[in-house]
Design an enzyme around this catalytic site. Structure first.
Site, PDB file in Angstrom:
ATOM      1  CD  GLU A 114     -11.343  18.185  -0.292  1.00  0.00           C
ATOM      2  OE1 GLU A 114     -12.915  18.149  -0.649  1.00  0.00           O
ATOM      3  OE2 GLU A 114     -12.182  19.054   0.958  1.00  0.00           O
ATOM      4  CG  HIS A 145      -6.175   8.972   7.675  1.00  0.00           C
ATOM      5  ND1 HIS A 145      -5.385  10.067   7.362  1.00  0.00           N
ATOM      6  CD2 HIS A 145      -7.403   9.628   8.212  1.00  0.00           C
ATOM      7  CE1 HIS A 145      -5.140  10.888   8.285  1.00  0.00           C
ATOM      8  NE2 HIS A 145      -6.298  11.042   8.584  1.00  0.00           N
ATOM      9  CG  ASN A 200      -4.310   6.588   1.841  1.00  0.00           C
ATOM     10  OD1 ASN A 200      -3.441   5.955   2.555  1.00  0.00           O
ATOM     11  ND2 ASN A 200      -4.913   7.684   3.166  1.00  0.00           N
ATOM     12  CG  LEU A 211      -0.633  10.218  -5.261  1.00  0.00           C
ATOM     13  CD1 LEU A 211      -1.961   8.857  -5.113  1.00  0.00           C
ATOM     14  CD2 LEU A 211       0.260  10.269  -6.058  1.00  0.00           C
ATOM     15  CG  ASN A 269      -1.409  -0.851   6.533  1.00  0.00           C
ATOM     16  OD1 ASN A 269      -2.430  -1.952   7.309  1.00  0.00           O
ATOM     17  ND2 ASN A 269      -0.446   0.344   7.970  1.00  0.00           N
ATOM     18  CG  ASP A 304      -6.480  12.755   4.298  1.00  0.00           C
ATOM     19  OD1 ASP A 304      -5.602  12.962   5.339  1.00  0.00           O
ATOM     20  OD2 ASP A 304      -6.052  11.640   3.765  1.00  0.00           O
ATOM     21  NE  ARG A 320       6.668  13.044  -3.342  1.00  0.00           N
ATOM     22  CZ  ARG A 320       7.090  13.643  -2.778  1.00  0.00           C
ATOM     23  NH1 ARG A 320       7.535  14.519  -1.813  1.00  0.00           N
ATOM     24  NH2 ARG A 320       7.119  14.771  -4.023  1.00  0.00           N
ATOM     25  CB  ALA A 352      -7.127  -2.233  14.089  1.00  0.00           C
ATOM     26  CD  GLU A 353      -2.868   1.516  10.810  1.00  0.00           C
ATOM     27  OE1 GLU A 353      -2.669   1.682   9.112  1.00  0.00           O
ATOM     28  OE2 GLU A 353      -3.000   2.232  11.629  1.00  0.00           O
TER      29      GLU A 353
HETATM   30  C1  GRF Z   1       0.152   3.797   9.474  1.00  0.00           C
HETATM   31  O1  GRF Z   1      -0.164   4.384  11.305  1.00  0.00           O
HETATM   32  C2  GRF Z   1      -1.079   4.289   8.157  1.00  0.00           C
HETATM   33  O2  GRF Z   1      -1.958   3.860   9.457  1.00  0.00           O
HETATM   34  C3  GRF Z   1      -0.300   5.526   8.423  1.00  0.00           C
HETATM   35  O3  GRF Z   1       0.473   5.139   7.730  1.00  0.00           O
HETATM   36  C4  GRF Z   1       1.591   4.278   9.186  1.00  0.00           C
HETATM   37  C5  GRF Z   1       2.243   3.136   9.054  1.00  0.00           C
HETATM   38  O4  GRF Z   1       1.636   2.152   8.169  1.00  0.00           O
HETATM   39  N1  GRF Z   1      -0.845   5.404   6.626  1.00  0.00           N
HETATM   40  P1  GRF Z   1       2.644   1.169   7.638  1.00  0.00           P
HETATM   41  O5  GRF Z   1       3.380   0.534   8.445  1.00  0.00           O
HETATM   42  O6  GRF Z   1       3.954   1.396   6.817  1.00  0.00           O
HETATM   43  O7  GRF Z   1       1.724   0.013   6.790  1.00  0.00           O
END
Ligand code: GRF
Length: 199
Positions: free
Chosen positions: A145, A111, A109, A95, A16, A147, A93, A175-176
């Site tokens: 809180e 998710h 973030n 936070l 990502n 997510d 991690r 998609a991400e």
């Molecule tokens: C992905 O599924 C993302 O949604 C989650 O961590 C996974 C790996 O993400 N937060 P990346 O390939 O390290 O960006």
């Protein structure tokens, strides 16, 4: 036009992060990457960032006595880079509320579920166990809180017969990689309109 400096925090492959950095190579993008920080020094994402010409910093959380010590070092790196937006991208991690509150409204973030469904871990397996017909990812603002912050974008994919957690995760990543960059463009331009993607 001055572009908003963005710090990207990772803990793994950084796919990502790579999608966000690639999208910001467009000079018309309202933001620019100022640093990539990983809490795990050995991950491929740091080399990926360096190859893309983005300063890459390893902050091994195991080198600090507690979360406060790690976050003080994280604050120093973020301030040194002049980060105004922080994108968590596979950052594993949690936070502290103190850190998040200090920067609330400027942390995103991604998710791997359609929040508020399936917060937390192992979302792909839980989606299958629940018999969902769809799955997806959410980009949300980070609040104390976990997510639960305001949703800024979601992408939806089908669950297919025979899917496993691994095949779902593999189908969700592209998609991400479309969702997060599109949301960051809006967010950096001050647009808080939630984005719905049906890739
Ligand atoms: C992905 O599924 C993302 O949604 C989650 O961590 C996974 C790996 O993400 N937060 P990346 O390939 O390290 O960006």
């Amino acid at each position: 036009m001055s572009r908003v400096p963005v710090a990207i925090l990772i803990s793994g492959s950084g796919s990502n992060m790579a999608a966000l950095v690639a999208d910001m190579e467009d000079r018309a993008h309202p933001a620019r990457p100022c640093v990539v920080i990983s809490n795990r020094p050995e991950v491929a994402g740091l080399a990926r960032a360096a190859r893309a010409g983005v300063p890459a910093v390893a902050l091994d959380h195991r080198a600090f006595p507690d979360r406060a010590g790690f976050e003080a070092a994280l604050d120093r790196e973020l301030d040194r880079a002049g980060a105004e937006i922080i994108c968590l991208a596979g950052f594993m991690r949690v936070l502290t509320p103190d850190f998040v509150t200090r920067r609330e409204g400027r942390i995103l973030n991604i998710h791997p579920s359609i929040l508020p469904l399936f917060p937390g871990l192992d979302t792909h397996a839980r989606v299958l166990a629940a018999g969902m017909a769809v799955h997806g990812a959410t980009v949300h603002e980070v609040t104390p809180e976990l997510d639960c912050g305001p949703i800024r974008g979601q992408a939806v994919i089908p669950v297919l017969p025979g899917d496993t957690p691994a095949t779902l995760a593999k189908r969700l990543l592209p998609a991400e990689h479309r969702l997060y960059p599109a949301v960051l463009r809006r967010f950096a331009a001050g647009d808080r309109t939630p984005l719905a993607l049906f890739p």
